[in-house]
Design an enzyme around this catalytic site. Structure first.
Site, PDB file in Angstrom:
ATOM      1  N   GLU A  77       0.817  -1.218   0.000  1.00  0.00           N
ATOM      2  CA  GLU A  77       0.000   0.000   0.000  1.00  0.00           C
ATOM      3  C   GLU A  77       0.853   1.273   0.000  1.00  0.00           C
ATOM      4  OE1 GLU A  77      -2.893  -0.123   3.161  1.00  0.00           O
ATOM      5  OE2 GLU A  77      -4.323  -1.090   1.820  1.00  0.00           O
ATOM      6  N   GLU A  80      -6.557  -7.980  -0.726  1.00  0.00           N
ATOM      7  CA  GLU A  80      -6.972  -8.000   0.678  1.00  0.00           C
ATOM      8  C   GLU A  80      -8.427  -7.583   0.773  1.00  0.00           C
ATOM      9  OE1 GLU A  80      -4.867  -5.442   3.361  1.00  0.00           O
ATOM     10  OE2 GLU A  80      -2.924  -5.908   2.502  1.00  0.00           O
TER      11      GLU A  80
HETATM   12  C1  GLA Z   1      -4.247  -2.630   4.840  1.00  0.00           C
HETATM   13  C2  GLA Z   1      -2.855  -3.226   4.975  1.00  0.00           C
HETATM   14  C3  GLA Z   1      -2.816  -4.477   5.781  1.00  0.00           C
HETATM   15  C4  GLA Z   1      -3.700  -4.366   7.000  1.00  0.00           C
HETATM   16  C5  GLA Z   1      -5.108  -4.040   6.558  1.00  0.00           C
HETATM   17  C6  GLA Z   1      -6.093  -3.972   7.694  1.00  0.00           C
HETATM   18  O1  GLA Z   1      -4.917  -3.050   3.757  1.00  0.00           O
HETATM   19  O2  GLA Z   1      -2.272  -3.459   3.722  1.00  0.00           O
HETATM   20  O3  GLA Z   1      -1.474  -4.721   6.159  1.00  0.00           O
HETATM   21  O4  GLA Z   1      -3.225  -3.379   7.836  1.00  0.00           O
HETATM   22  O5  GLA Z   1      -5.090  -2.785   5.935  1.00  0.00           O
HETATM   23  O6  GLA Z   1      -7.373  -3.627   7.242  1.00  0.00           O
END
Ligand code: GLA
Ligand code: ZN
Length: 693
Positions: free
Chosen positions: A149, A304
């Protein structure tokens, strides 16, 4: 990756390092039970992989990679670069990023580095090279997961190092200070620069700042983020050219220009976290999935999502039974070839211990794990969908420069009606804080999507000639070449839609004289004399001019109105109130074989749907008559199509199917005529080709 494998990836971020080895075997057992076929490893493991500057320790990772390989679970291997180890920060504290207010961030969380820090980049290259060399031939490795991210926390930095790099960036862009002063309009408020090193990183100041400078700084940081990504990609291209790469985006395209990644990214992946409390969560997710699909024009990965609740809203509601499944299929319906989660096993310690996971604290006998097992095993039945595409005749254009110019360019997003907060949060004034770039895109997307039309969302500089309808909401900045492309598109039969406050500025944020939308005036056949933002809770009326054509007589509009003069266009509707009552509000201009519409306000949702229906009639795009709670989409490949029906409502619904025979991939049953869907129900129907009957 996806199309060859004919597999829907199912898995999660997996952090075996948080658990004793005795748990690993159990993890594998449960993964097999759930149908997990890929996990992301080593997302935040830099400190374990490199405990000090000289030492690499891959032992534990080798062990888990081998274990996974032995059970045919593939690995999407992280590079761990989103959280640098403490020894590095301790040695080079100036690698910590600096906020807009000039304060340096304290260590203690992740993403505390400055994206331009030479020492961070240097250390990163050593780690990534070591990882690539070590795992190049490992049979479990199927995909590199670069960083994590980008820009979530450190999307802006105003440190001295960035400041110097910015000056260099400006030198190569403008070459001379005269050009820069002219482009930035520094004659205003006596800002003129006589030396390059007078140009500071535009931190918060006493009040409003130069919008062109802010935008250039944002562009510079955006390119820096991509430059950081390129550092890692280059190493993989050299050492593991056979392994594709991805980096997981957040879906919030304001932080950097994702189109920069177009050339050297193999798989687009993103993390989708709609809020279960948001009544429009379905639209929120649909648009972001469409953006991800459209970036490379091929299937993407849902990298995710949360099995149930997250832990970063003030109140983190859980997903009720069935919602996780429905939203997983929604991602696939929009072009994802994977359903992955954060995370596999719920942590017992650390910042995210109350975030849901595939294996919750309660263990395998939980509701969440049983829903996971059901989903993972169902996905095996739809393998043939992997690699199929989505055909869209409609595109919404998005432009980061317009976004950064309309909203706060540094992405804090808090546009406040309270004057003091407003000035603290906004570098550059704009006609109204109620005007938000992305909201406008979503407003248009929702109208088309609610009619179940496939909509691509593409960067404005992509080639849009293959679409039938192209909408450019709030395209505040019109760059050289764009108007020509629109004229060619409309001239050869396309439909183009522009909206209020578009075409106000050029690429240097200088206002076009003699009427907006600047270079788009010709194709739209209008010229805008004034804009008039509307107070919250207030509005105006859209009075339709001529025969119904599916329209009501009158609609409501808000946010902003404009005083429009037609030069060539036909007037479809006028404003009902205020000093511009009777002036054009919606216009239509025939240009060559096509049409350009101009919408001089923010119409209500009812108008938007009627407008979308009219465009569909004009372009012969058929609209399915199905219950409003049902989302419908089609993925297809080589003449074989798959129809998704997703019921987001709380009641059972009945859908009339177009004639033909179908196989329901999830139940294996044949169906024809009528489809019943329970609440939160999903059906994926493969249309039988006529020769299969
Ligand atoms: C983001 C991060 C993850 C985690 C999630 C939790 O997407 O990439 O590492 O922290 O949020 O929702
Ligand atoms: Zn910096």
């Amino acid at each position: 990756m996806q199309s060859n494998n004919q597999i829907i990836r199912f898995g999660a971020d997996y952090f075996p390092e948080q658990w004793p080895e005795s748990v690993w075997e159990d993890d594998i057992r449960l993964m097999k039970q759930a149908g997990v076929n890929m996990v992301s490893l080593a997302i935040f493991s830099w400190a374990l992989l490199q405990p000090d500057e000289q030492t690499f320790n891959f032992g534990w990772l080798d062990q888990i990679m081998d274990l996974l390989a032995g059970h045919e679970i593939d690995v999407c291997l992280g590079t761990s670069t989103a959280a640098q180890p403490n020894w590095l920060t301790r040695k080079h504290p100036d690698l910590l990023f600096v906020r807009e207010n000039g304060l340096q961030v304290a260590p203690g969380s992740r993403q505390t580095f400055c994206v331009n820090s030479p020492v961070y980049r240097d250390a990163l290259r050593k780690l990534v090279r070591a990882l690539a060399e070590h795992y190049a031939g490992h049979s479990a490795l199927k995909l590199w997961h670069i960083n994590n991210e980008y820009a979530n926390k450190n999307g802006m930095c105003f440190c001295r190092n960035c400041e110097t790099a910015f000056q260099e960036w400006l030198r190569s862009r403008y070459e001379t200070l005269d050009r820069l002063n002219d482009a930035w309009g520094t004659v205003f408020w006596g800002e003129k620069y006589f030396k390059w090193d007078e140009i500071n990183a535009p931190r918060a100041s006493s009040g409003a700042r130069n919008g062109t400078k802010l935008l250039d700084y944002k562009r510079f940081i955006s390119e820096s983020i991509h430059g950081l990504y390129t550092e890692e990609v280059n190493i993989f291209r050299e050492l593991t050219p056979h392994i594709p790469v991805t980096t997981n985006f957040e879906g919030d395209w304001n932080k950097f220009d994702h189109a920069l990644f177009r050339e050297n990214l193999d798989v687009v992946s993103w993390n989708s976290y709609p809020n279960p409390l948001d009544p429009k969560a379905r639209y929120w997710a649909a648009m972001r999935h469409a953006m991800m699909r459209s970036l490379l024009g091929k299937p993407f990965m849902l990298m995710e999502q949360a099995p149930s609740q997250v832990d970063w809203y003030p109140v983190n509601v859980s997903k009720p039974p069935g919602l996780m499944r429905l939203w997983s299929y929604q991602a696939i319906a929009h072009g994802s070839d994977s359903v992955m989660f954060f995370q596999w096993r719920a942590s017992r310690k650390g910042a995210e211990k109350y975030h849901s996971a595939m294996v919750p604290h309660y263990g395998e006998k939980s509701r969440i794990f049983s829903e996971i097992v059901q989903l993972g095993n169902e996905l095996k039945k739809i393998r043939e969908i992997a690699g199929t595409g989505i055909k869209s005749r409609i595109a919404i254009l998005m432009d980061n420069d317009s976004w950064w110019t309309v909203d706060n360019p540094y992405g804090s997003g808090s546009k406040s009606l309270d004057n003091e907060t407003f000035w603290a949060a906004n570098g550059q004034p704009f006609p109204s804080v109620l005007i938000r770039y992305f909201d406008e895109l979503q407003h248009y997307f929702n109208a088309f999507h609610s009619l179940n039309a496939a909509v691509d969302v593409i960067p404005a500089h992509y080639d849009f000639s293959k679409y039938d309808i192209v909408i450019a909401p709030l395209l505040h900045m019109v760059k050289p070449g764009f108007a020509d492309a629109v004229e060619t598109f409309v001239g050869s039969g396309g439909t183009f839609v522009a909206t209020y406050l578009s075409g106000l500025v050029d690429e240097y944020v200088g206002v076009f004289p003699e009427g907006y939308p600047g270079p788009l005036k010709k194709v739209c056949g209008i010229a805008v004399e004034e804009f008039d933002p509307i107070q919250p809770g207030s509005g105006n009326r859209i009075i339709m001019n001529t025969g119904s054509n599916g329209f009501q007589k009158e609609y409501h509009c808000s946010v902003c109105c404009e005083v429009v003069h037609v030069t060539e266009a036909n007037i479809l509707a006028c404003f009902g109130n205020h000093y511009y009552a009777g002036y054009p509000c919606i216009t239509e201009n025939r240009y060559g074989k096509g049409k350009a519409y101009y919408i001089a306000t923010r119409p209500d949702e009812v108008f938007m749907r009627d407008f979308a229906k009219m465009l569909f009639r004009e372009m012969c795009i058929s609209v399915r008559d199905i219950p409003e709670t049902v989302e419908h989409s089609i993925r297809s490949h080589n003449g074989q199509s798959y129809e998704f029906y997703l019921n987001h409502g709380c009641d059972e619904v009945t859908i009339r199917l177009p004639s033909g025979q179908y196989t329901d991939l999830l139940t294996g049953e044949l169906c024809e005529g009528i489809l019943k869907l329970e609440q939160l129900g999903v059906s994926i129907l493969r249309r039988m080709k006529s020769n299969e009957k």
